[in-house]
Design an enzyme around this catalytic site. Sequence first.
Site, short mmCIF file in Angstrom:
data_model
loop_
_atom_site.label_atom_id
_atom_site.label_comp_id
_atom_site.label_asym_id
_atom_site.label_seq_id
_atom_site.Cartn_x
_atom_site.Cartn_y
_atom_site.Cartn_z
N ARG A 176 1.69 -13.69 -5.52
CA ARG A 176 1.75 -12.39 -4.85
C ARG A 176 0.56 -11.52 -5.23
O ARG A 176 0.47 -10.38 -4.77
CB ARG A 176 3.03 -11.67 -5.25
N ARG B 106 8.14 -1.89 -1.05
CA ARG B 106 7.77 -3.32 -1.10
C ARG B 106 6.68 -3.64 -0.08
O ARG B 106 5.80 -4.47 -0.33
CB ARG B 106 9.02 -4.18 -0.85
#
Length: 216
Positions: A88, A172
């Site tokens: 990520r 997010r």
Amino acid sequence: MNLIFLGPPGAGKGTQAKMLGDRRGLVQLSTGDMLRAAAAAGTEVGRKAKEVMDRGELVSDDVVVDIISHRIDEPDCADGFILDGFPRTVAQAEALDRLLDEKAKTLDAVVVMNVDDGRLVERITGRFTCANCGEGYHDTAKRPAVEGVCDRCGSTEFTRRADDTEETVRSRLETYHAQTAPLVDYYKARGKLRAVDGMAGIETVAEEIDEVLENA
Ligand code: AMP
């Protein structure tokens, strides 16, 4: 075959990784699932991770790289795995390159699922899963055939993720664009990237994934 599924939260990575895993005998490795399991078990790592996850931020690179490094050594990963939610950050991608080198494994392809941000909030805040078998549902897009009963296992218990609230989803998404989206260029430069349209229906996306992986 070893793959990465890349895309924003709610793009369908988990759903598609499970389906492709079943079709091809690959193990789905979701760092989010592993961190939630650690949080539910109340371990030190899990408790710390939960605070970060509830804010919609990222757990530290060291923690997730360590988890993945151990997990891909397990025998069930020998025939191939799909990384869902990892890497990520660019630092995680670089750590993964080193790990795979050390373990004499290769990365075959990175499938990126493109979805409009506007659709993601609705997709995520509406989703829920069977508490027993993990089958995924959605308030409007995919309800159980019999209200309140899981299609797959018959359970009547369902759960929603603590971080699937509108506020956390927005955070997010910001995290994704700032820290994870640069991985698209990272893998494009290495000739690994395969893009699919994540806005299509579940079965159509699954077919497109099979197509882009044909010569991976
Ligand atoms: P996911 O289930 O993939 O949506 O992940 C849920 C949450 O777990 C994320 O919002 C992060 O807080 C954390 N997480 C999962 N995977 C990673 C990762 N590779 N690096 C850092 N944090 C992660």
